[in-house]
Scaffold this motif. Structure first.
Motif, short mmCIF file in Angstrom:
data_model
loop_
_atom_site.label_atom_id
_atom_site.label_comp_id
_atom_site.label_asym_id
_atom_site.label_seq_id
_atom_site.Cartn_x
_atom_site.Cartn_y
_atom_site.Cartn_z
N GLY A 127 36.18 -70.83 19.87
CA GLY A 127 35.67 -71.47 18.66
C GLY A 127 35.12 -72.85 19.01
N ASN A 128 34.68 -73.59 18.01
CA ASN A 128 34.06 -74.89 18.26
C ASN A 128 35.06 -76.03 18.37
OD1 ASN A 128 31.44 -73.88 18.19
ND2 ASN A 128 31.33 -74.05 15.96
N LEU A 129 36.25 -75.86 17.81
CA LEU A 129 37.08 -77.04 17.59
C LEU A 129 38.35 -77.14 18.44
CD1 LEU A 129 35.12 -77.71 15.39
CD2 LEU A 129 36.96 -77.85 13.75
N ARG A 137 34.72 -84.20 4.89
CA ARG A 137 33.62 -85.10 5.25
C ARG A 137 32.79 -84.53 6.41
NH1 ARG A 137 32.93 -89.93 3.37
NH2 ARG A 137 32.05 -90.77 5.29
N HIS A 138 33.47 -83.84 7.32
CA HIS A 138 32.77 -83.20 8.42
C HIS A 138 31.77 -82.17 7.87
CE1 HIS A 138 32.14 -81.46 12.41
NE2 HIS A 138 32.15 -80.30 11.78
N THR A 139 32.27 -81.33 6.94
CA THR A 139 31.39 -80.32 6.34
C THR A 139 30.25 -80.97 5.56
OG1 THR A 139 33.22 -78.76 6.23
CG2 THR A 139 31.35 -78.33 4.77
N GLN A 143 28.77 -83.62 6.18
CA GLN A 143 27.75 -84.06 7.14
C GLN A 143 26.97 -82.89 7.73
OE1 GLN A 143 29.19 -86.44 10.49
NE2 GLN A 143 27.25 -86.13 11.58
N VAL A 144 27.70 -81.90 8.27
CA VAL A 144 26.99 -80.88 9.07
C VAL A 144 26.36 -79.77 8.23
CG1 VAL A 144 28.34 -81.35 11.15
CG2 VAL A 144 29.09 -79.52 9.61
N VAL A 145 26.82 -79.60 6.97
CA VAL A 145 26.23 -78.56 6.12
C VAL A 145 25.23 -79.16 5.12
CG1 VAL A 145 26.69 -76.76 4.39
CG2 VAL A 145 28.25 -77.05 6.34
N GLY A 150 37.39 -72.62 3.46
CA GLY A 150 36.56 -73.74 3.89
C GLY A 150 35.69 -73.49 5.12
N ASP A 151 35.89 -72.35 5.80
CA ASP A 151 35.07 -72.06 7.00
C ASP A 151 35.02 -70.54 7.20
OD1 ASP A 151 33.48 -72.96 9.13
OD2 ASP A 151 35.17 -73.09 10.52
N LEU A 152 34.73 -69.83 6.10
CA LEU A 152 34.91 -68.37 6.10
C LEU A 152 33.68 -67.62 6.63
CD1 LEU A 152 37.01 -66.22 5.51
CD2 LEU A 152 36.38 -66.29 3.10
N HIS A 153 33.26 -67.98 7.83
CA HIS A 153 32.14 -67.26 8.46
C HIS A 153 32.69 -66.05 9.22
CE1 HIS A 153 33.45 -69.30 12.10
NE2 HIS A 153 33.35 -70.46 11.46
N THR A 154 31.80 -65.30 9.87
CA THR A 154 32.24 -64.03 10.47
C THR A 154 32.99 -64.22 11.79
OG1 THR A 154 29.97 -63.81 11.28
CG2 THR A 154 30.54 -62.55 9.32
N GLU A 169 41.40 -74.24 8.89
CA GLU A 169 41.69 -75.66 9.08
C GLU A 169 40.89 -76.56 8.13
OE1 GLU A 169 40.46 -76.96 13.05
OE2 GLU A 169 39.05 -75.30 13.08
N PHE A 170 39.83 -75.99 7.50
CA PHE A 170 39.02 -76.77 6.54
C PHE A 170 39.49 -76.57 5.10
CE2 PHE A 170 36.25 -76.66 10.21
CZ PHE A 170 35.56 -77.86 10.17
N ALA A 171 40.67 -75.94 4.94
CA ALA A 171 41.11 -75.57 3.58
C ALA A 171 41.30 -76.79 2.67
CB ALA A 171 42.43 -74.80 3.68
N ILE A 199 21.19 -72.07 6.59
CA ILE A 199 20.25 -73.09 7.08
C ILE A 199 20.90 -73.94 8.18
CG2 ILE A 199 19.00 -75.20 6.41
CD1 ILE A 199 18.52 -73.79 3.63
N ARG A 200 22.17 -74.36 7.94
CA ARG A 200 22.81 -75.25 8.93
C ARG A 200 23.00 -74.55 10.28
NH1 ARG A 200 28.93 -74.74 9.39
NH2 ARG A 200 28.58 -76.37 10.91
N ARG A 201 23.08 -73.22 10.28
CA ARG A 201 23.29 -72.49 11.53
C ARG A 201 21.99 -72.31 12.32
NH1 ARG A 201 28.60 -72.85 12.77
NH2 ARG A 201 29.92 -72.08 11.12
N ILE A 202 20.85 -72.70 11.74
CA ILE A 202 19.56 -72.53 12.43
C ILE A 202 18.99 -73.87 12.88
CG2 ILE A 202 17.19 -71.64 12.16
CD1 ILE A 202 18.52 -69.60 10.11
C1 SR1 Z 1 30.28 -79.51 15.20
S1 SR1 Z 1 30.27 -78.45 13.84
C2 SR1 Z 1 31.45 -77.25 14.22
C3 SR1 Z 1 31.61 -76.20 13.19
O1 SR1 Z 1 32.53 -75.25 13.66
C4 SR1 Z 1 33.50 -74.98 12.68
O2 SR1 Z 1 33.90 -73.65 12.70
C5 SR1 Z 1 32.88 -75.43 11.39
O3 SR1 Z 1 32.02 -74.46 10.84
C6 SR1 Z 1 32.16 -76.64 11.84
O4 SR1 Z 1 31.19 -77.07 10.94
#
Ligand code: SR1
Ligand code: ADP
Ligand code: MG
Ligand code: MG
Length: 422
Positions: free
Chosen positions: A45-47, A182-184, A186-188, A240-244, A260-262, A367-370
């Motif tokens: 994952g990213n985090l 706040r992270h969301t 910003q990035v979304v 809060g981060d319910l992607h696939t 973790e974004f709940a 959009i944010r994923r592209i």
């Molecule tokens: C740097 S953004 C990382 C992303 O990964 C997490 O799963 C969240 O979607 C977050 O926005």
């Protein structure tokens, strides 16, 4: 004993840590046969960092997930609170209780000092749903299970079920997860619409598309509405981060991980995340066509899953509402909303608003994923950049239309048709 100070673990120190935690060492039967214990870091994952800890002689494993005070995929330069592990463990427990453990891994242990969660290992053949979608695998129960997870977790944490006193107590607790919100934000909701050092896209092919996005006044107007809803509306406890990639699946099991974004936010943010990521998977399919598979029937299956997820969610959510309409929920007091005709009217309005929210948030998440900081493997695994950009552009253009025109759509079949005709 357990570690007294925070310390980032690695494959070497995980066993040392477990030795100091009786609840974990006994689970693993640690002591007699240390040479049979293996630890493997598998976090993709990213985090965060995720370790599978196994006792191979008894064939037992569990998972340890640790949050460090920064974003793993970026590095220490982008700090992010490690308190996120606390909210993840609280959300896992709450969602686990609500779904009676059917769709959430059980939490075995939480260590606040170490920002660490030990939980059930979702054993093979569980895989990350996104990987299954890229491989073209059908999951016949996915829509049913995700509709169940979302209907139950959202309904039972809302004012349709709870008193305002009860609700506010829970809202207050999850307000502490503000840094993740706040992270969301910003990035979304912000970075994709401005120049940011973190943004990237398939360049040079999408350079013009990214620039057009930054000058699209109508789109920005709609994004502002969604952002304020995300920040202001404490409708239910959302994942809060319910992607696939937050869903692990087999043919007959569906498990939701990584909340973790709940926090208490708009329900449509979860529904939209899931549906939006299925739409991304749909638009990526042309990039995965090969001589063996034209992906035509798989695209149809994705569309059917989108339609079924919403319809099943709708029916399950309304059934819960009907069942509990005379309970403690304070949104629509039964003394006032006291006849079937009125009950139907309020439900229709609530579900229509939720549908439009879900479409809006889903589009924003596409959009944010592209053009934003974090992309998805559905597209990233298309090695030919021209092909990838073409798939991404179609997804981006569809998302822009969806975001702007969401309130014109009356039902999910119209969305499916719009995707097919796009
Ligand atoms: C740097 S953004 C990382 C992303 O990964 C997490 O799963 C969240 O979607 C977050 O926005
Ligand atoms: P992040 O917050 O960094 O995205 P995740 O919770 O999504 O972390 O986990 C990262 C990866 O670790 C997942 O993609 C999955 O492969 C693996 N993983 C996480 N939790 C489990 C689990 N309970 N069982 C099996 N694998 C897991
Ligand atoms: Mg994850
Ligand atoms: Mg995560």
């Amino acid at each position: 004993g357990a570690f007294l100070e925070f310390r980032p673990l690695d494959e070497g120190s995980v066993i040392e840590y477990i030795k100091g935690v009786p609840a974990l060492s006994s689970k693993l039967a640690l002591g007699k046969n240390e040479e049979d214990i293996t630890v493997k870091e598998v976090g993709d994952g990213n985090l965060n960092f995720v370790y599978i800890v196994s006792n191979n002689s008894v064939g037992y494993s569990f998972v340890i997930k640790q949050a460090l005070p920064y974003i793993r995929c970026i590095g220490e330069s982008w700090a992010l609170t490690k308190e996120r592990a606390y909210y993840e463990s609280e959300a896992l427990k709450e969602q686990g209780a609500i779904t009676k453990g059917q769709h959430v891994p059980q939490v075995y242990h939480y260590d606040h000092t170490m920002s660490l969660i030990a939980m059930r290992y979702l054993e093979p053949p569980h895989i990350i749903l996104r990987k299954g979608l890229i491989a073209g695998i059908e999951y016949p129960l996915l829509a049913h299970h995700m509709a169940h997870f979302m209907a139950h977790t959202l309904f039972f944490t809302s004012l349709l079920f709870r008193s305002t006193t009860h609700h506010k107590r829970h809202v207050a607790k999850f307000c502490g997860n503000a840094a993740m919100c706040r992270h969301t934000e910003q990035v979304v909701f912000s970075d994709p619409y401005q120049i940011s050092q973190y943004n990237h896209w398939t360049s040079p092919y999408l350079d013009h598309d990214a620039e057009v996005l930054r000058h699209d006044n109508l789109l920005k107007l709609e994004v502002a509405d969604l952002k304020s809803k995300f920040c202001e509306r404490a409708q239910a406890l959302i994942h809060g981060d319910l992607h696939t990639s937050s869903v692990m699946v087999t043919h007959d099991s569906t498990q939701v991980i990584d909340p973790e974004f709940a926090f208490y936010g708009p329900m449509g943010f979860d529904i939209g995340a899931f549906l939006g990521n299925l739409i991304l998977a749909y638009f990526s399919q042309d990039g995965h066509v090969d001589q063996l598979n034209d992906r035509k029937s798989y695209k149809e299956w994705i569309l059917k899953t989108i339609e079924d997820t919403w319809n099943l969610f709708y029916n399950k959510f309304i059934a819960l509402w009907d069942e509990h309409k005379d309970g403690a929920g304070e949104a629509y007091l039964s003394a006032i909303y006291d006849n079937p005709e009125l009950q139907l009217l309020v439900q229709k309005r609530y579900m229509t608003d939720l549908f439009h929210d879900s479409l809006g948030f889903g589009a924003a998440k596409m959009i944010r994923r592209i053009v934003g900081v974090a992309h998805v493997e559905d597209f990233e695994s298309i090695t030919d950049a021209v092909k990838r950009a073409n798939c991404e552009r179609r997804a981006l253009d569809f998302a822009k239309t969806l975001l702007k025109d969401r309130k014109k759509f009356e039902g999910i079949t119209e969305i499916v048709s719009a995707i097919q005709e796009f």
